[in-house]
Design a protein around this motif. Structure first.
Motif, PDB file in Angstrom:
ATOM      1  N   LYS A   3      43.616  44.744  30.187  1.00 47.51           N
ATOM      2  CA  LYS A   3      43.069  43.682  29.347  1.00 47.51           C
ATOM      3  C   LYS A   3      42.794  42.440  30.199  1.00 47.51           C
ATOM      4  CE  LYS A   3      43.919  41.570  24.876  1.00 47.51           C
ATOM      5  NZ  LYS A   3      44.837  41.490  23.747  1.00 47.51           N
ATOM      6  N   PHE A   4      41.586  41.913  30.125  1.00 41.81           N
ATOM      7  CA  PHE A   4      41.133  40.711  30.840  1.00 41.81           C
ATOM      8  C   PHE A   4      41.154  40.868  32.359  1.00 41.81           C
ATOM      9  CE2 PHE A   4      43.400  38.920  26.996  1.00 41.81           C
ATOM     10  CZ  PHE A   4      42.249  38.789  26.230  1.00 41.81           C
ATOM     11  N   GLU A   5      41.116  42.104  32.845  1.00 36.67           N
ATOM     12  CA  GLU A   5      41.210  42.350  34.285  1.00 36.67           C
ATOM     13  C   GLU A   5      40.094  41.659  35.052  1.00 36.67           C
ATOM     14  OE1 GLU A   5      41.675  46.044  37.435  1.00 36.67           O
ATOM     15  OE2 GLU A   5      41.012  46.472  35.392  1.00 36.67           O
ATOM     16  N   GLU A   6      40.467  41.106  36.190  1.00 35.23           N
ATOM     17  CA  GLU A   6      39.512  40.494  37.112  1.00 35.23           C
ATOM     18  C   GLU A   6      39.455  41.381  38.359  1.00 35.23           C
ATOM     19  OE1 GLU A   6      40.528  35.926  35.730  1.00 35.23           O
ATOM     20  OE2 GLU A   6      40.899  36.504  37.802  1.00 35.23           O
ATOM     21  N   LYS A   7      38.321  42.005  38.608  1.00 35.34           N
ATOM     22  CA  LYS A   7      38.160  42.912  39.750  1.00 35.34           C
ATOM     23  C   LYS A   7      37.907  42.099  41.016  1.00 35.34           C
ATOM     24  CE  LYS A   7      37.461  47.026  37.492  1.00 35.34           C
ATOM     25  NZ  LYS A   7      38.337  48.115  37.633  1.00 35.34           N
ATOM     26  N   THR A   8      38.660  42.403  42.073  1.00 35.00           N
ATOM     27  CA  THR A   8      38.485  41.720  43.355  1.00 35.00           C
ATOM     28  C   THR A   8      37.242  42.252  44.051  1.00 35.00           C
ATOM     29  OG1 THR A   8      40.872  41.432  43.557  1.00 35.00           O
ATOM     30  CG2 THR A   8      39.574  41.186  45.580  1.00 35.00           C
ATOM     31  N   ILE A   9      36.364  41.335  44.413  1.00 38.80           N
ATOM     32  CA  ILE A   9      35.149  41.677  45.146  1.00 38.80           C
ATOM     33  C   ILE A   9      35.389  41.490  46.641  1.00 38.80           C
ATOM     34  CG2 ILE A   9      32.725  41.046  45.534  1.00 38.80           C
ATOM     35  CD1 ILE A   9      32.786  39.953  42.588  1.00 38.80           C
ATOM     36  N   GLU A  10      36.080  40.399  46.953  1.00 37.98           N
ATOM     37  CA  GLU A  10      36.323  40.044  48.345  1.00 37.98           C
ATOM     38  C   GLU A  10      37.616  39.242  48.415  1.00 37.98           C
ATOM     39  OE1 GLU A  10      33.401  38.167  51.660  1.00 37.98           O
ATOM     40  OE2 GLU A  10      33.573  37.004  49.819  1.00 37.98           O
ATOM     41  N   SER A  11      38.374  39.444  49.496  1.00 34.15           N
ATOM     42  CA  SER A  11      39.639  38.738  49.665  1.00 34.15           C
ATOM     43  C   SER A  11      39.715  38.182  51.081  1.00 34.15           C
ATOM     44  CB  SER A  11      40.800  39.706  49.423  1.00 34.15           C
ATOM     45  OG  SER A  11      42.022  39.033  49.465  1.00 34.15           O
ATOM     46  N   GLU A  12      40.157  36.920  51.199  1.00 33.20           N
ATOM     47  CA  GLU A  12      40.267  36.287  52.517  1.00 33.20           C
ATOM     48  C   GLU A  12      41.619  35.575  52.626  1.00 33.20           C
ATOM     49  OE1 GLU A  12      38.019  32.934  55.299  1.00 33.20           O
ATOM     50  OE2 GLU A  12      37.342  33.239  53.243  1.00 33.20           O
ATOM     51  N   THR A  13      42.343  35.868  53.695  1.00 29.21           N
ATOM     52  CA  THR A  13      43.591  35.165  53.976  1.00 29.21           C
ATOM     53  C   THR A  13      43.248  33.885  54.722  1.00 29.21           C
ATOM     54  OG1 THR A  13      44.868  37.209  54.047  1.00 29.21           O
ATOM     55  CG2 THR A  13      45.828  35.293  55.141  1.00 29.21           C
ATOM     56  N   ILE A  14      43.629  32.746  54.147  1.00 23.66           N
ATOM     57  CA  ILE A  14      43.334  31.433  54.716  1.00 23.66           C
ATOM     58  C   ILE A  14      44.455  30.965  55.639  1.00 23.66           C
ATOM     59  CG2 ILE A  14      42.857  29.004  54.135  1.00 23.66           C
ATOM     60  CD1 ILE A  14      40.673  30.951  53.215  1.00 23.66           C
ATOM     61  N   PHE A  15      45.697  31.295  55.243  1.00 25.03           N
ATOM     62  CA  PHE A  15      46.871  30.848  56.006  1.00 25.03           C
ATOM     63  C   PHE A  15      47.969  31.880  55.865  1.00 25.03           C
ATOM     64  CE2 PHE A  15      51.077  28.820  55.887  1.00 25.03           C
ATOM     65  CZ  PHE A  15      51.121  28.247  57.156  1.00 25.03           C
ATOM     66  N   GLU A  16      48.655  32.146  56.962  1.00 21.26           N
ATOM     67  CA  GLU A  16      49.805  33.043  56.917  1.00 21.26           C
ATOM     68  C   GLU A  16      50.972  32.352  57.610  1.00 21.26           C
ATOM     69  OE1 GLU A  16      50.806  37.740  57.363  1.00 21.26           O
ATOM     70  OE2 GLU A  16      48.751  37.017  57.511  1.00 21.26           O
ATOM     71  N   GLY A  17      51.990  31.976  56.831  1.00 18.67           N
ATOM     72  CA  GLY A  17      53.144  31.265  57.363  1.00 18.67           C
ATOM     73  C   GLY A  17      54.389  32.124  57.355  1.00 18.67           C
ATOM     74  N   LYS A  18      55.522  31.469  57.619  1.00 18.98           N
ATOM     75  CA  LYS A  18      56.827  32.144  57.643  1.00 18.98           C
ATOM     76  C   LYS A  18      57.251  32.599  56.241  1.00 18.98           C
ATOM     77  CE  LYS A  18      60.758  30.245  58.926  1.00 18.98           C
ATOM     78  NZ  LYS A  18      61.734  29.323  59.449  1.00 18.98           N
ATOM     79  N   VAL A  19      56.887  31.816  55.242  1.00 22.93           N
ATOM     80  CA  VAL A  19      57.347  32.077  53.876  1.00 22.93           C
ATOM     81  C   VAL A  19      56.221  32.527  52.953  1.00 22.93           C
ATOM     82  CG1 VAL A  19      58.473  31.052  51.856  1.00 22.93           C
ATOM     83  CG2 VAL A  19      59.204  30.400  54.148  1.00 22.93           C
ATOM     84  N   VAL A  20      55.046  31.943  53.085  1.00 27.73           N
ATOM     85  CA  VAL A  20      53.949  32.248  52.162  1.00 27.73           C
ATOM     86  C   VAL A  20      52.643  32.534  52.904  1.00 27.73           C
ATOM     87  CG1 VAL A  20      54.896  30.852  50.270  1.00 27.73           C
ATOM     88  CG2 VAL A  20      53.261  29.827  51.863  1.00 27.73           C
ATOM     89  N   GLN A  21      51.739  33.123  52.146  1.00 25.46           N
ATOM     90  CA  GLN A  21      50.384  33.383  52.613  1.00 25.46           C
ATOM     91  C   GLN A  21      49.442  32.830  51.553  1.00 25.46           C
ATOM     92  OE1 GLN A  21      49.554  37.548  53.606  1.00 25.46           O
ATOM     93  NE2 GLN A  21      47.692  37.381  52.403  1.00 25.46           N
ATOM     94  N   LEU A  22      48.392  32.126  51.975  1.00 24.29           N
ATOM     95  CA  LEU A  22      47.380  31.622  51.047  1.00 24.29           C
ATOM     96  C   LEU A  22      46.171  32.534  51.136  1.00 24.29           C
ATOM     97  CD1 LEU A  22      46.079  29.604  49.098  1.00 24.29           C
ATOM     98  CD2 LEU A  22      45.492  28.187  51.072  1.00 24.29           C
ATOM     99  N   GLN A  23      45.762  33.038  49.995  1.00 25.82           N
ATOM    100  CA  GLN A  23      44.659  33.992  49.914  1.00 25.82           C
ATOM    101  C   GLN A  23      43.646  33.495  48.890  1.00 25.82           C
ATOM    102  OE1 GLN A  23      46.023  38.081  49.496  1.00 25.82           O
ATOM    103  NE2 GLN A  23      44.553  38.386  47.846  1.00 25.82           N
TER     104      GLN A  23
END
Length: 181
Positions: A3-23
């Motif tokens: 329900k209400f699914e959003e299909k990923t077309i493209e994914s890009e990692t902007i930052f990868e740190g020790k604790v988190v990753q921003l995508q």
């Protein structure tokens, strides 16, 4: 289809740190249009409600840089890769408080901020506490002060905005409901 699914077309990692990753994902919405979603990827964490034999809650006070202030919280920490949540709970309890628990009871798991992060916290109740002879100690960049208080005293800390985070408020609500049931 979900329900209400959003299909990923493209994914890009902007930052990868020790604790988190921003995508940032470009997604196709249920109505066929496209949008972008900024997401924080997190490995997950545990939080522990340590309760002593005389019904005191063991809390830690520590500085939280994003808020530029100290908060009083239940002990918590990030899951290490491949580490089961219950093992993390025992480790974090000992590192942050110096206590060992003979009983570590799983309560629930919850997402912290599902609008932009996938962090999940696994909540445990720790009882049968005893001080470790040689506790593990906190991480080298972690400074905490331990305090023990009753549920009523902890609720006053909420009113004073010293306890001001969701996981600790959730934990205290759980204890309050358990006390009154």
């Amino acid at each position: 289809m979900k329900k209400f699914e959003e299909k990923t077309i493209e994914s890009e990692t902007i930052f990868e740190g020790k604790v988190v990753q921003l995508q940032v994902d470009r997604v196709k919405l249920p109505n066929g249009k496209e949008s972008h979603r900024e997401m924080i990827k997190h490995p997950g964490a545990v939080a522990v409600i340590p309760v002593t034999s005389d019904n005191k809650i063991v809390l830690v006070e520590q500085y939280r840089k994003p808020l530029e202030r100290s908060l009083v919280e239940i002990p918590a920490g990030k899951l290490e890769e491949g580490e089961p949540p219950e093992k993390t709970a025992h480790r974090e309890l000992e590192e942050e408080t110096g206590y060992l628990a003979s009983e570590m009871t799983y309560i629930t798991s919850f997402y912290t901020s599902p609008g932009f992060a996938d962090e999940i916290i696994h909540l445990y109740l720790a009882t049968g506490l005893k001080k470790a002879d040689e506790p593990l100690g906190t991480d080298e960049d972690e400074f905490v002060e331990i305090m023990e208080c009753t549920l009523e005293e902890a609720q006053k800390l909420i009113n004073e905005k010293k306890i001001y985070d969701a996981k600790t408020a959730y934990a205290l609500l759980y204890l309050s409901v358990m006390k009154n049931s």
